[in-house]
Enzyme design. Structure first.
Site, mmCIF file in Angstrom:
data_model
loop_
_atom_site.group_PDB
_atom_site.id
_atom_site.type_symbol
_atom_site.label_atom_id
_atom_site.label_comp_id
_atom_site.label_asym_id
_atom_site.label_seq_id
_atom_site.Cartn_x
_atom_site.Cartn_y
_atom_site.Cartn_z
ATOM 1 C CB CYS A 142 -0.995 -0.022 1.152
ATOM 2 S SG CYS A 142 -2.364 1.144 0.916
ATOM 3 C CE LYS A 163 -10.040 4.827 3.355
ATOM 4 N NZ LYS A 163 -10.339 4.759 4.811
ATOM 5 C CB SER A 192 -8.331 0.877 3.066
ATOM 6 O OG SER A 192 -8.712 1.898 3.970
ATOM 7 C CG HIS A 235 -4.154 -3.007 2.943
ATOM 8 N ND1 HIS A 235 -3.009 -2.994 3.711
ATOM 9 C CD2 HIS A 235 -4.426 -1.710 2.648
ATOM 10 C CE1 HIS A 235 -2.611 -1.738 3.887
ATOM 11 N NE2 HIS A 235 -3.449 -0.952 3.254
ATOM 12 C CD GLU A 237 -2.032 -6.466 4.348
ATOM 13 O OE1 GLU A 237 -2.008 -5.280 4.763
ATOM 14 O OE2 GLU A 237 -1.992 -6.750 3.131
ATOM 15 N NE ARG A 249 -10.435 4.689 11.728
ATOM 16 C CZ ARG A 249 -9.519 4.296 10.838
ATOM 17 N NH1 ARG A 249 -8.491 3.542 11.235
ATOM 18 N NH2 ARG A 249 -9.650 4.615 9.563
#
Length: 308
Positions: A142, A163, A192, A235, A237, A249
């Site tokens: 990333c 985003k 992200s 990502h 992972e 969040r």
């Protein structure tokens, strides 16, 4: 084969519960085998979650891997406990005279900053230059992928109008690449991020090969033609609930954020997301470890030379 990790690391319990074969330092000393020495420079604020994610993938291969966790010395994480960092992490200065078969550098939530404004940028560039001489293959994730593409090849990152957030379909551009062996023609991976690198800029660099892209998320997998550098802009992972934690969040902070794309069933945040990228993640890291590290790295690490 197991992934060897430090005694007492919290990830041991989590991975053992998932039936991932882990080996503590105490048990590993009885093994007469030359494991792959892999360092992880963890730049994520969620240190323990990221450790577990990466150790899960690295431990799900047929190769024995010995892990060294690294942190920055020039910037102290505000989210990770000092005791945890002191117990399980080393700094670059503590390992700069060592050599490793592989290195993973994680992303970081700083992509909207200019590279030079990141508190640990100078230290990171030292690590990347050191890796050219002391690590056989480095996997950048990333923001770290954007940082390395900029540092080594002068490729800029650009702000996105909104985003890139969710799980996106990608297509393989070169099925003959060793990194892409076993991939379906199309596969999914999470993203992200607020910035991107342009495909056109990558294609202008003859030392790089673009291996997978997304119509929405853009360039995803890039590798240097000598195999010593791999770049993933997403990502793979991530855990099943990582994007959900990020979404909730930000909602809790009163931020305006769209639902992650292709993630919640029926776009309903009350429903648990279904993982559509786990197989791809395991193949990707397995291919990197096998074809880019294990099959190529010298048995004697002292003979690792500068990347061509």
């Amino acid at each position: 084969m197991p992934v060897k990790i430090p005694d007492g690391l919290p990830a041991v319990a989590a991975l053992t519960a998932e039936n991932i074969f882990v080996m503590t330092t105490q048990r590993a000393v009885a093994q007469d085998i030359r494991p792959l020495h892999i360092a992880i420079l963890n730049l994520m604020p969620t240190k323990e979650a990221t450790e577990t994610q990466l150790l899960r993938i690295l431990g799900n291969t047929s190769l024995q891997v010995e892990i060294t966790l690294l942190r920055t010395a020039s910037y102290e994480s505000r989210n990770a406990g000092k005791e945890h960092l002191d117990a399980f992490y080393r700094t670059f200065d503590e390992v700069k005279d060592e050599r490793f078969d592989g290195l993973v550098i994680t992303g970081a939530p700083v992509e909207r900053m200019e590279f030079q404004d990141v508190a640990y940028w100078e230290e990171l560039t030292r690590v990347m230059e050191w890796a050219d001489n002391n690590v056989f293959s480095t996997f950048y994730i990333c923001w770290a992928a954007q940082a390395a593409l900029h540092h080594f090849y002068g490729i800029d990152k650009y702000p996105l109008p909104e985003k890139i957030f969710g799980v996106f379909e990608h297509r393989v551009l070169n099925q003959k690449s060793k990194l892409m062996r076993g991939f379906d023609d199309c596969f999914f991976a999470p993203h992200s991020r607020h910035t991107t690198v342009e495909i056109e800029d990558i294609l202008k660099v003859p030392q790089l090969e673009l291996l997978a892209t997304s119509d929405v998320a853009g360039a995803y997998l890039i590798a240097s033609r000598d195999g010593r550098q791999v770049f993933a802009t997403g990502h793979s992972e991530y855990d099943a609930d990582t994007l959900s934690h990020e979404y909730l969040r930000d909602v809790g902070k009163g931020m305006s954020i769209a639902l992650p794309v292709n993630y919640y069933p029926n776009d309903d945040p009350s429903l648990p997301p279904k993982v559509t990228w786990r197989a791809h993640a395991n193949i990707l890291f397995g291919n990197w470890l096998n074809y880019f590290v294990y099959q190529e790295t010298p048995y004697d690490l002292s003979s690792i030379g500068k990347r061509s």
